[in-house]
Design a protein around this motif. Sequence first.
Motif, PDB file in Angstrom:
ATOM      1  N   THR A 150       6.635  51.129  61.669  1.00 24.73           N
ATOM      2  CA  THR A 150       6.364  50.440  60.033  1.00 24.73           C
ATOM      3  C   THR A 150       6.113  48.704  61.354  1.00 24.73           C
ATOM      4  N   GLU A 186       1.695  53.729  49.744  1.00 29.28           N
ATOM      5  CA  GLU A 186       1.411  53.316  51.879  1.00 29.28           C
ATOM      6  C   GLU A 186       1.074  52.119  52.257  1.00 29.28           C
ATOM      7  N   TRP A 187       0.635  51.195  51.538  1.00 28.74           N
ATOM      8  CA  TRP A 187       1.043  49.790  51.356  1.00 28.74           C
ATOM      9  C   TRP A 187       1.763  49.141  50.981  1.00 28.74           C
ATOM     10  N   LEU A 218       4.678  50.154  51.511  1.00 25.31           N
ATOM     11  CA  LEU A 218       6.265  51.079  52.310  1.00 25.31           C
ATOM     12  C   LEU A 218       5.939  50.208  53.535  1.00 25.31           C
ATOM     13  N   ARG A 219       4.122  50.370  53.795  1.00 26.21           N
ATOM     14  CA  ARG A 219       3.549  50.054  55.480  1.00 26.21           C
ATOM     15  C   ARG A 219       4.840  48.312  55.476  1.00 26.21           C
ATOM     16  N   GLN A 247      11.208  54.926  46.005  1.00 29.18           N
ATOM     17  CA  GLN A 247      10.740  55.539  47.927  1.00 29.18           C
ATOM     18  C   GLN A 247      10.757  54.561  48.093  1.00 29.18           C
ATOM     19  N   HIS A 274      11.212  54.524  52.117  1.00 29.50           N
ATOM     20  CA  HIS A 274      10.536  54.661  53.720  1.00 29.50           C
ATOM     21  C   HIS A 274       9.674  55.948  54.153  1.00 29.50           C
ATOM     22  N   TYR A 275       8.482  54.830  54.568  1.00 30.39           N
ATOM     23  CA  TYR A 275       6.715  55.241  54.597  1.00 30.39           C
ATOM     24  C   TYR A 275       6.596  57.122  55.286  1.00 30.39           C
ATOM     25  N   ASN A 276       7.652  57.036  55.905  1.00 34.12           N
ATOM     26  CA  ASN A 276       7.673  58.539  56.627  1.00 34.12           C
ATOM     27  C   ASN A 276       8.459  59.707  55.698  1.00 34.12           C
ATOM     28  N   LEU A 284       7.114  59.960  52.713  1.00 36.73           N
ATOM     29  CA  LEU A 284       6.207  59.883  51.480  1.00 36.73           C
ATOM     30  C   LEU A 284       6.156  61.527  51.489  1.00 36.73           C
TER      31      LEU A 284
END
Length: 194
Positions: free
Chosen positions: A3, A52-53, A55-56, A70, A72-74, A76
């Motif tokens: 990230t 995604e945008w 969290l990234r 939420q 953390h991207y990982n 999701l």
Amino acid sequence: MFTLHALRHSAVRPTVPQWTSSRNFWGWVNMMFNRVDEKRLKLVGPDRLCAEWLLRNGAKVKFLNASHVQEHYNLLPDESVRTLVEELDGTESGIMHIGFDHLKGLKHLRKIKLHKCVYLQDQALAKLILVADTLEDLEVSSCKNISDHGLLCLKDLKKLKHLVTYELPYVKNLSDVEKQLKQALPECKMNLRP
């Protein structure tokens, strides 16, 4: 997945050519992390791509009917799980106005918090029109690049019920901005501070 937050804080930094500054490099990285990927949009839909945008770029998202935020991207949910974005918290994130195109197509976003967003500019607030049919609660605070013009873009958010602003040094005539916003949004409770 690596990230932007991890990349920024990792011990190993990419080598920056001498002809560019480190600041310009990180600005470019942020810009790339904010662009809408049209292929991915077709594949996963606007809510998933928006999450995604966010969290990234170090922001947080809350999905409709979810009990937690939420972060953390990982973590999701699987792409096959339908998620609907209800709230976004951009506190200290790398979101930029380019990324606000991710709001297009969201039907359930009702709350946005934009606090200490160093890359945020007036253009981002103008793009909130994309969620004008659902957005009820908005905070814009400690965003050093927002001006009177940016706040006046909020006049078109007719569903807005709560608006909080503070620590916006480029807002020069807050009383005039507040007057215009109250006229345009008479049902909205506002707490606008310098």
